[in-house]
Design a protein around this motif. Structure first.
Motif, mmCIF file in Angstrom:
data_model
loop_
_atom_site.group_PDB
_atom_site.id
_atom_site.type_symbol
_atom_site.label_atom_id
_atom_site.label_comp_id
_atom_site.label_asym_id
_atom_site.label_seq_id
_atom_site.Cartn_x
_atom_site.Cartn_y
_atom_site.Cartn_z
ATOM 1 N N GLU A 406 14.907 8.279 43.600
ATOM 2 C CA GLU A 406 16.511 8.449 44.097
ATOM 3 C C GLU A 406 16.481 6.914 44.268
ATOM 4 O O GLU A 406 17.793 6.787 43.703
ATOM 5 C CB GLU A 406 16.412 8.994 45.617
ATOM 6 N N SER A 407 15.727 5.993 44.732
ATOM 7 C CA SER A 407 16.648 4.652 44.633
ATOM 8 C C SER A 407 16.664 4.227 43.141
ATOM 9 O O SER A 407 17.491 3.278 42.680
ATOM 10 C CB SER A 407 14.459 3.468 44.995
ATOM 11 N N THR A 411 17.704 12.334 41.106
ATOM 12 C CA THR A 411 17.593 12.852 41.420
ATOM 13 C C THR A 411 16.737 13.996 41.290
ATOM 14 O O THR A 411 16.119 14.244 41.229
ATOM 15 C CB THR A 411 19.107 14.106 41.197
ATOM 16 N N VAL A 412 16.193 14.128 43.199
ATOM 17 C CA VAL A 412 15.308 14.945 43.711
ATOM 18 C C VAL A 412 15.366 17.062 43.594
ATOM 19 O O VAL A 412 16.561 16.653 44.452
ATOM 20 C CB VAL A 412 14.528 14.766 44.659
ATOM 21 N N GLN A 459 17.018 25.714 36.093
ATOM 22 C CA GLN A 459 16.878 25.231 35.067
ATOM 23 C C GLN A 459 17.282 23.649 36.023
ATOM 24 O O GLN A 459 17.322 22.792 34.671
ATOM 25 C CB GLN A 459 17.898 25.758 33.943
ATOM 26 N N ASP A 460 17.363 23.004 36.590
ATOM 27 C CA ASP A 460 17.536 21.956 36.907
ATOM 28 C C ASP A 460 16.780 21.025 37.210
ATOM 29 O O ASP A 460 16.541 19.551 37.473
ATOM 30 C CB ASP A 460 18.614 22.065 38.308
ATOM 31 N N ALA A 461 15.932 20.738 36.597
ATOM 32 C CA ALA A 461 14.683 19.898 36.572
ATOM 33 C C ALA A 461 14.125 19.568 35.268
ATOM 34 O O ALA A 461 14.472 20.316 34.414
ATOM 35 C CB ALA A 461 13.505 20.278 37.314
ATOM 36 N N ASP A 462 13.957 18.073 35.172
ATOM 37 C CA ASP A 462 13.236 17.865 33.700
ATOM 38 C C ASP A 462 12.450 17.220 33.987
ATOM 39 O O ASP A 462 11.755 16.658 32.423
ATOM 40 C CB ASP A 462 14.575 17.219 33.080
#
Length: 639
Positions: A406-407, A411-412, A459-462
């Motif tokens: 995040e830093s 986005t986690v 579907q929101d993770a890469d």
């Protein structure tokens, strides 16, 4: 990212602000101080009224003057609105620059880097500006890049600015800021910049200087990359006027001591870890003796001491000049709370506190998680799913994954702690495939239809950030594939690899990328071979403690150099070692990917391109190695 102060630039803007705008046909009347505010209000309204009745360029001049007066009064919000009404695309370069400069400065003062860069996108060509305006333009860009965390772009702009500076004092300040920006740049970005074919002589020299300062290349020969750079780039501006916080080779002072205390446990629950680290220290010490003079070592059982006062008194009684240890976290904490220490201590564990002369070094799960999260960001990943075991070290890795990702702008999307006996369920929940099943069941109940249903994952993770032991990781990867997540890249900590090549057991880890120490992934060093000859566990997780001992001994002479030159790294058995501002050693790992069940080392050569190299030990072992972290009597582990 630290925001550099812009005092000198602000002063320059204030003093030159009228000079860059086209002069008004009716200059403002000078008022006495008692009536300034009232008259300024009238002036502002008058200017705006005139602007409404004037041609575009003249209207822009008047609105700019009104905005300047509002800023002087502190009404920046209204000034920003007035400036936004000006169409800069139709203005002559000088006036266009004056408006954009003021807009940009307002955005910078509001810490809005994105807005500042959007204004600067419309900055007129430098060839159309006066020299003073060119310099101001370059520094506005630099401030915006600094605020947005784009350190390398900041450095490039500042390097261009050196063409316009003649005063040695101002040039020294500029060189210092260039160096700070370069030292804040990421390794991968610096590497890519170095390979560009069209770099100017000055830019390439700065980039190579930054690269040279990052690594102390050869501990044995004590070669100095800065000295090599000076020999090659003696005519470079940075060689003529070196940054003040870059230590010149002749000024580097290695810690040279005659008596070193080794403060490790030789009894109690940490004795096996202490013995392994001690073996690493003595191995490096013998190698040092063969090369010439080496300090005298005094071994002390840390279990005989309770407080920092007792440890310091024992060190003073033995006339020790430096201490390696302790290992126990509570003892490190006690030393940190003591305050400034009379001699340097290189502790082999970490605590949240810090103190002068206390250096902290260890094999922490957090270091590895931070490195994995950074690698994922550098590969262009922005949405992470974190999987860690429900253990103490797993929870620490989870926090380090999340904080670092995040830093760096990521986005986690989810953080999941798993247990070995519920892996399938935990991963299904993390990927939300269980939710898709429930939706299908609800729809069947509501409609009464027995339709076919294709299960889907979120579907929101890469990317997946993983910390898991080999026995769990070998199950997790197939489960991810079963739940339609086999296409997501996995960046893992070293726990996924046992340390010994085992193609049959690790075939299901194919495609997993993980960071590990050079002790495991690189060709064996002389120290590694010396220990291989007398120990049969150097390729286990326990064996990593030998590497920690070797690095602790080889590290101590360079502590001052690492502290003096920010960003410098020492190549060690446990990684590339750098020193943080609070005297904690940060490890940058080597990276590998499982291919046909075997780890292959990889080098990041661009954002998403890896270079493969063969693993150094091709033999296969069918034996499962005992992991040191599983020993029930141990409170210190490589995890």
């Amino acid at each position: 990212m630290m925001i550099l102060k812009r005092l000198s630039l602000t002063v320059a803007l204030t003093s030159l602000i009228a000079g860059c705008a086209m002069p008004p046909t009716s200059p403002l009347t000078v008022r006495d101080s008692q009536s300034t505010t009232a008259y300024q209000e009238a002036d502002i309204e008058s200017l705006l009224a005139q602007a409404g009745q004037s041609m575009p360029i003249r209207a822009a001049e008047l609105r700019l003057q009104a905005a300047q007066l509002l800023i002087a009064q502190g009404d920046t919000e209204r000034a920003t609105q007035i400036l936004s009404d000006i169409d800069t695309s139709i203005l002559p370069p000088g006036l266009q620059f004056a408006v954009i400069r003021l807009q940009t400065q307002q955005a910078l003062d509001n810490n809005d880097a994105e807005q500042a860069l959007s204004y600067l996108a419309y900055m007129p060509s430098l060839s159309t500006l006066a020299e003073d305006d060119v310099l101001l333009s370059e520094r506005l860009f630099a401030d915006a890049y600094n605020l947005s965390g784009q350190s390398l772009e900041e450095a490039k702009i500042l390097i261009e600015s050196t063409d316009y500076i003649q005063d040695p004092t101002e040039l020294q300040r500029l060189h210092d800021r260039i160096w700070q920006a370069l030292q804040s740049s990421r390794d991968e970005n610096l590497y890519i910049a170095l390979q560009q074919p069209n770099n100017s002589y000055v830019l390439q020299g700065w980039l190579e200087l930054a690269q040279a300062a990052r690594t102390i290349a050869d501990v044995t020969a004590q070669t100095n990359n800065i000295e090599n750079w000076l020999n090659l780039w003696e005519a470079h501006p940075a060689a003529q006027l070196m940054p003040e916080n870059l230590t010149a080779p002749q000024d580097i002072v290695l810690i040279n001591v005659a008596r070193i205390g080794v403060l490790l446990p030789t009894s109690g629950s940490l004795s096996s870890a202490g013995k392994a680290i001690q073996d690493g220290i003595t191995t490096a010490h013998y190698a040092s003796q063969e090369r010439g003079m080496a300090p005298e070592l005094f071994f002390m059982d840390s279990t005989q001491y309770v407080t920092a006062d007792e440890i310091i008194l024992a060190a003073q009684q033995r006339n020790l000049e430096l201490v390696i240890g302790p290992l126990d976290k509570s003892m490190v904490k006690s030393l940190a709370e003591y305050g400034p220490l009379p001699i340097p201590f290189l502790a082999l564990n970490y605590t949240d506190e810090s103190a002068a002369n206390l250096y902290q070094f260890g094999l922490s799960a957090e270091d590895e998680a931070r490195d994995a999260a950074t690698q994922a960001i550098n590969a262009g990943k922005r949405f992470a799913l974190i999987l860690t075991p429900d253990t103490d070290w797993g929870n620490r890795a989870d926090q380090a994954f999340a904080d670092t990702f995040e830093s760096l702008g990521g986005t986690v999307v989810a953080r999941t702690s798993f247990t070995a006996d519920a892996l399938n369920q935990d991963i299904a929940q993390a990927l939300k495939t269980d939710e898709s099943k429930e939706r299908a069941k609800s729809l069947r109940r509501a409609t009464g239809l027995n339709f076919e249903f294709e299960e889907r994952r979120r579907q929101d993770a890469d990317v997946i950030l993983l910390s898991a032991r080999p026995q769990d990781a070998r199950l997790i990867k197939p489960i991810l594939a079963f739940y339609f997540a086999g296409d997501l890249p996995v960046y893992a900590t070293s726990q996924v690899y046992s340390g010994a090549p085992n193609a049959r057991a690790d075939i299901d880890l194919n495609g997993v990328m993980f960071g590990d120490i050079p002790w495991v992934l690189s060709a064996p060093s002389d120290n590694r071979r010396a220990l291989d000859a007398i120990r049969d566990n150097t390729d286990t997780r326990f064996g990593r403690l030998y590497a920690l001992g070797i690095d602790a001994y080889n590290l101590y002479p360079y502590l001052q150099q690492l502290k003096a030159t920010q960003g410098t790294r020492l190549k060690g058995e446990t990684g590339q070692l750098a020193l943080t501002e609070d005297n904690k050693i940060n490890r940058h790992l080597q990276w590998a990917i499982f291919e046909n069940g075997m780890p292959k080392t990889i080098e990041l050569t661009s954002e998403q391109t890896f270079e493969y190299r063969s693993e150094y030990r091709p033999e296969e072992s069918s034996e499962e190695r005992t992991e040191y972290a599983d020993e029930p009597s141990t409170q210190y582990s490589t995890e």
